[in-house]
Design a protein around this motif. Structure first.
Motif: not given
Length: 246
Positions: A68, A81, A85, A93-95, A108, A113-116
């Motif tokens: 994303l 996002c 949720r 979700i990976l930003i 984020g 989000a799970d990671d950025y």
């Protein structure tokens, strides 16, 4: 428009959604992930993406990961996002964003989000991050499916089979990482965990990121389960080391 993906392909491969308004970046990411064996769909606006992600209430349309961008037309990535949720959709979700300040990264993660991943980035790093998130998601799903155990401590209960947590029989809305932290804490009351240990157990040994994300997630959990988050009675800080529950 969303790229078509055949039913046969979607069953054989992990299904990823790229949400990116820049055509050049969108196609580059799509080609790289298709080359890795993923079934890839694309959206160019936040509204399109919301429609596609919410279609997962039809389980035949499940997505395994959303990549994303934040700066999107109509509906920005942060708000998208947050809505995902809020509706209890747990798709990882990976930003990916050019916004690189600590406050942007924290926001984020805060909205679920799970990671950025900060632009510009190498395609190899993107692929590695996607693989890591998918591995963790698959492991978490298997563990949840395999156990019907209810974990309890005082007035807090975690129902593994139902993937939910309650306090005084009232449900607490936790993001995926918050849930996994609570599960680990409830399985090991009184144990002290360092930030590195929590990163390895919750985010995985291949996680690339700042240990401050642990502190951020602990703060969010405290705000949801403590009577007074500034004077916690459940999750306590062990100065110089980390945290313990109970």
């Amino acid at each position: 428009m969303i790229s078509p993906v055949s039913d046969k392909l979607s069953k054989a491969k992990k299904r990823l959604l790229i949400v990116e308004d820049d055509k050049s970046i969108r196609e580059t990411l799509r080609e790289a992930l298709v080359a890795e064996g993923y079934a890839v769909e694309v959206c160019k606006t936040g509204d399109e993406a919301q429609t596609r992600i919410f279609s997962q209430f039809d389980t035949s349309q499940n997505l395994d990961l959303v990549v994303l961008d934040l700066m999107l037309p109509n509906l920005n990535g942060i708000e998208l996002c947050r809505r995902v949720r809020k509706n209890n959709i747990k798709t990882p979700i990976l930003i990916v964003s050019a916004k690189d300040s600590e406050s942007d990264r924290v926001l984020g993660l805060e909205v679920g989000a799970d990671d950025y991943l900060i632009k510009p980035f190498g395609l190899n790093e993107l692929i590695a991050r996607c693989r890591a998130i998918l591995r963790r998601s698959e492991t978490n799903h298997d563990q949840t499916q395999d156990s019907s155990q209810v974990l309890s401590f005082k007035n807090i209960s975690l129902y593994k089979q139902e993937y939910r947590v309650t306090k005084n029989n009232k449900e607490i809305n936790l993001a995926p990482k918050e849930y996994k932290i609570m599960e680990l804490f409830l399985q090991n009351p009184k144990r002290v965990w360092s930030r590195d240990q929590l990163l390895e157990r919750i985010w995985g040994i291949d996680y690339v990121g700042d240990s401050k994300t642990v502190d951020v997630h602990i703060r969010w959990i405290r705000e949801k389960i403590e009577e007074d988050a500034s004077a916690p009675s459940y999750i306590k800080t062990v100065r110089g080391f980390g945290y313990k529950f109970g």
